[in-house]
Design a protein around this motif. Structure first.
Motif, PDB file in Angstrom:
ATOM      1  N   THR A 252       0.834  -1.204   0.000  1.00  0.00           N
ATOM      2  CA  THR A 252       0.000   0.000   0.000  1.00  0.00           C
ATOM      3  C   THR A 252       0.867   1.253   0.000  1.00  0.00           C
ATOM      4  N   LEU A 253       1.899   1.272   0.834  1.00  0.00           N
ATOM      5  CA  LEU A 253       2.775   2.440   0.916  1.00  0.00           C
ATOM      6  C   LEU A 253       3.606   2.611  -0.350  1.00  0.00           C
ATOM      7  N   GLU A 254       3.963   1.511  -0.967  1.00  0.00           N
ATOM      8  CA  GLU A 254       4.745   1.594  -2.196  1.00  0.00           C
ATOM      9  C   GLU A 254       3.963   2.272  -3.313  1.00  0.00           C
ATOM     10  N   ALA A 255       2.643   2.150  -3.257  1.00  0.00           N
ATOM     11  CA  ALA A 255       1.787   2.832  -4.226  1.00  0.00           C
ATOM     12  C   ALA A 255       1.441   4.246  -3.790  1.00  0.00           C
ATOM     13  N   LEU A 256       1.288   4.469  -2.480  1.00  0.00           N
ATOM     14  CA  LEU A 256       0.847   5.769  -1.980  1.00  0.00           C
ATOM     15  C   LEU A 256       1.953   6.808  -1.957  1.00  0.00           C
ATOM     16  N   LEU A 257       3.164   6.421  -1.574  1.00  0.00           N
ATOM     17  CA  LEU A 257       4.235   7.395  -1.397  1.00  0.00           C
ATOM     18  C   LEU A 257       4.573   8.177  -2.672  1.00  0.00           C
ATOM     19  N   PRO A 258       4.648   7.546  -3.850  1.00  0.00           N
ATOM     20  CA  PRO A 258       4.916   8.347  -5.058  1.00  0.00           C
ATOM     21  C   PRO A 258       3.849   9.400  -5.314  1.00  0.00           C
ATOM     22  N   TRP A 259       2.588   9.078  -5.027  1.00  0.00           N
ATOM     23  CA  TRP A 259       1.513  10.056  -5.213  1.00  0.00           C
ATOM     24  C   TRP A 259       1.689  11.223  -4.250  1.00  0.00           C
ATOM     25  N   LEU A 260       1.950  10.919  -2.977  1.00  0.00           N
ATOM     26  CA  LEU A 260       2.177  11.981  -1.999  1.00  0.00           C
ATOM     27  C   LEU A 260       3.364  12.849  -2.398  1.00  0.00           C
ATOM     28  N   TRP A 261       4.409  12.233  -2.892  1.00  0.00           N
ATOM     29  CA  TRP A 261       5.595  12.994  -3.294  1.00  0.00           C
ATOM     30  C   TRP A 261       5.266  13.935  -4.444  1.00  0.00           C
ATOM     31  N   ASP A 262       4.545  13.461  -5.435  1.00  0.00           N
ATOM     32  CA  ASP A 262       4.174  14.312  -6.566  1.00  0.00           C
ATOM     33  C   ASP A 262       3.364  15.531  -6.110  1.00  0.00           C
ATOM     34  N   VAL A 263       2.478  15.317  -5.137  1.00  0.00           N
ATOM     35  CA  VAL A 263       1.599  16.399  -4.691  1.00  0.00           C
ATOM     36  C   VAL A 263       2.318  17.351  -3.738  1.00  0.00           C
ATOM     37  N   LEU A 264       3.050  16.807  -2.792  1.00  0.00           N
ATOM     38  CA  LEU A 264       3.683  17.630  -1.756  1.00  0.00           C
ATOM     39  C   LEU A 264       5.020  18.209  -2.186  1.00  0.00           C
ATOM     40  N   ASP A 265       5.628  17.637  -3.199  1.00  0.00           N
ATOM     41  CA  ASP A 265       6.919  18.129  -3.695  1.00  0.00           C
ATOM     42  C   ASP A 265       6.858  18.205  -5.212  1.00  0.00           C
ATOM     43  N   PRO A 266       6.029  19.115  -5.758  1.00  0.00           N
ATOM     44  CA  PRO A 266       5.825  19.143  -7.209  1.00  0.00           C
ATOM     45  C   PRO A 266       7.090  19.430  -8.005  1.00  0.00           C
ATOM     46  N   GLU A 267       8.078  20.059  -7.368  1.00  0.00           N
ATOM     47  CA  GLU A 267       9.335  20.320  -8.067  1.00  0.00           C
ATOM     48  C   GLU A 267      10.306  19.144  -7.963  1.00  0.00           C
ATOM     49  N   HIS A 268       9.913  18.111  -7.222  1.00  0.00           N
ATOM     50  CA  HIS A 268      10.716  16.892  -7.070  1.00  0.00           C
ATOM     51  C   HIS A 268      12.135  17.199  -6.590  1.00  0.00           C
ATOM     52  N   ARG A 269      12.195  17.958  -5.517  1.00  0.00           N
ATOM     53  CA  ARG A 269      13.499  18.278  -4.916  1.00  0.00           C
ATOM     54  C   ARG A 269      13.936  17.234  -3.907  1.00  0.00           C
ATOM     55  N   GLY A 270      12.986  16.467  -3.397  1.00  0.00           N
ATOM     56  CA  GLY A 270      13.288  15.488  -2.365  1.00  0.00           C
ATOM     57  C   GLY A 270      13.227  14.069  -2.886  1.00  0.00           C
ATOM     58  N   GLY A 271      12.374  13.261  -2.295  1.00  0.00           N
ATOM     59  CA  GLY A 271      12.252  11.875  -2.730  1.00  0.00           C
ATOM     60  C   GLY A 271      11.459  11.068  -1.716  1.00  0.00           C
ATOM     61  N   TRP A 272      11.357   9.804  -1.960  1.00  0.00           N
ATOM     62  CA  TRP A 272      10.646   8.916  -1.048  1.00  0.00           C
ATOM     63  C   TRP A 272      11.330   7.557  -1.049  1.00  0.00           C
ATOM     64  N   ARG A 273      11.075   6.814   0.000  1.00  0.00           N
ATOM     65  CA  ARG A 273      11.552   5.431   0.030  1.00  0.00           C
ATOM     66  C   ARG A 273      10.666   4.608   0.956  1.00  0.00           C
ATOM     67  N   MET A 274      10.528   3.357   0.601  1.00  0.00           N
ATOM     68  CA  MET A 274       9.815   2.379   1.400  1.00  0.00           C
ATOM     69  C   MET A 274      10.648   1.125   1.381  1.00  0.00           C
ATOM     70  N   GLU A 275      11.061   0.656   2.543  1.00  0.00           N
ATOM     71  CA  GLU A 275      11.911  -0.528   2.577  1.00  0.00           C
ATOM     72  C   GLU A 275      11.777  -1.218   3.928  1.00  0.00           C
ATOM     73  N   TRP A 276      12.145  -2.480   3.938  1.00  0.00           N
ATOM     74  CA  TRP A 276      12.215  -3.221   5.185  1.00  0.00           C
ATOM     75  C   TRP A 276      13.582  -2.988   5.800  1.00  0.00           C
ATOM     76  N   LEU A 277      13.615  -2.268   6.923  1.00  0.00           N
ATOM     77  CA  LEU A 277      14.876  -2.100   7.630  1.00  0.00           C
ATOM     78  C   LEU A 277      15.344  -3.432   8.191  1.00  0.00           C
ATOM     79  N   VAL A 278      14.394  -4.167   8.762  1.00  0.00           N
ATOM     80  CA  VAL A 278      14.671  -5.504   9.289  1.00  0.00           C
ATOM     81  C   VAL A 278      13.505  -6.392   8.886  1.00  0.00           C
ATOM     82  N   PRO A 279      13.746  -7.471   8.157  1.00  0.00           N
ATOM     83  CA  PRO A 279      12.648  -8.355   7.770  1.00  0.00           C
ATOM     84  C   PRO A 279      12.270  -9.298   8.918  1.00  0.00           C
ATOM     85  N   GLU A 280      11.520 -10.309   8.585  1.00  0.00           N
ATOM     86  CA  GLU A 280      11.097 -11.302   9.596  1.00  0.00           C
ATOM     87  C   GLU A 280      12.305 -11.873  10.340  1.00  0.00           C
TER      88      GLU A 280
END
Length: 280
Positions: A252-280
């Motif tokens: 869900t976050l992998e799909a949502l974060l790019p949308w939030l980034w486009d809206v909140l950072d329209p100039e694309h100066r920042g970025g986003w990431r979604m990852e498992w810091l520690v898996p199971e």
């Protein structure tokens, strides 16, 4: 130090990320019939008036929730969060923004419960007034880290803990990791969500490294930056660390974060990431 007041920052890009993730976590808990408990360590005032002098000083909400509201449509993943916003609209169209307690309260069912900790005397008074007479909500004037010791594990054995400190002193980055580890040992099956600011290239990186080395498992990271990390001083973005995330939250976050980034950072100066810091 008790100098931080969230009223100056309500509805900014960090609030959007934090409250969108919070709503998703609570909706996942609602998907099962058994009741749950929500605990927040640094609850703030509960609701914020966006027309107040504090909110208008820097008008951070205009580049946060203001941009989200200006969109013609939004992803289904934001439905719970946006419904909580609609629920706090003030009389006469007065702009109000829900803090985490109000987002959570909107998503509680009749058998669910909420425990809120706030140490700042002014914000605590506002928080108590906001939930006066609400039997599902307990408000305590106490240090949030002490609240983790006092209120865990909850009677329901299901629930969510939001840890959202002000990070007023650098030692708090280490303190929050230690407190999170201790809370997890008392209640290993709970869901934990930790918010952190992105201020520079090193401070939050140490926090994340400490989490990796803490021994915690199933640690998911969602981060959103609206400014370059090597830019001028100030908050470039924020992140949420989730321990024991619900099933498929990562997708869900992998799909949502790019949308939030486009809206909140329209100039694309920042970025986003979604990852498992520690898996199971």
């Amino acid at each position: 130090m008790l100098s931080y007041r969230h009223a100056f920052h309500a509805g900014n890009h960090a609030d959007v990320l934090k409250h969108a993730v919070l709503a998703l976590l609570l909706e996942a808990l609602r998907s099962k019939q058994a009741p749950f408990r929500y605990l927040e360590t640094h609850a703030g005032a509960g609701v914020y008036d966006l027309d107040s002098p504090e909110a208008r000083r820097n008008a951070e909400h205009e580049q946060g929730i203001g941009r989200i509201r200006a969109q013609a449509g939004s992803p289904p993943a934001l439905a719970g969060y946006l419904a909580a916003l609609d629920a706090v609209s003030g009389p006469g169209g007065r702009a109000r923004y829900p803090g985490s307690p109000r987002v959570a309260r909107h998503l509680l069912r009749p058998d669910d419960r909420m425990v809120l900790c706030e140490l700042h005397p002014a914000d605590h008074a506002l928080l108590r007034a906001e939930f006066a007479g609400d039997r599902q909500v307990a408000v305590h004037r106490t240090d949030g880290y002490q609240g983790l010791k006092a209120f865990l594990p909850p009677p329901e054995r299901r629930g969510l803990v939001l840890i959202d400190p002000p990070y007023e002193v650098k030692d708090e980055y280490r303190q929050v990791v230690a407190a999170l580890g201790a809370a997890h040992r008392r209640w290993p099956t709970g869901i934990y969500a930790l918010w952190y600011p992105v201020l520079d290239t090193t401070t939050h990186a140490r926090l994340l490294q400490d989490l990796v080395q803490s021994g915690l498992r199933r640690v998911l990271l969602a981060e959103l930056r609206v400014r370059p990390e090597d830019g001028p001083r100030g908050m470039k973005g924020s992140g949420m660390v989730i321990i024991n995330p619900p099933w498929r939250l990562d997708r869900t976050l992998e799909a949502l974060l790019p949308w939030l980034w486009d809206v909140l950072d329209p100039e694309h100066r920042g970025g986003w990431r979604m990852e498992w810091l520690v898996p199971e």
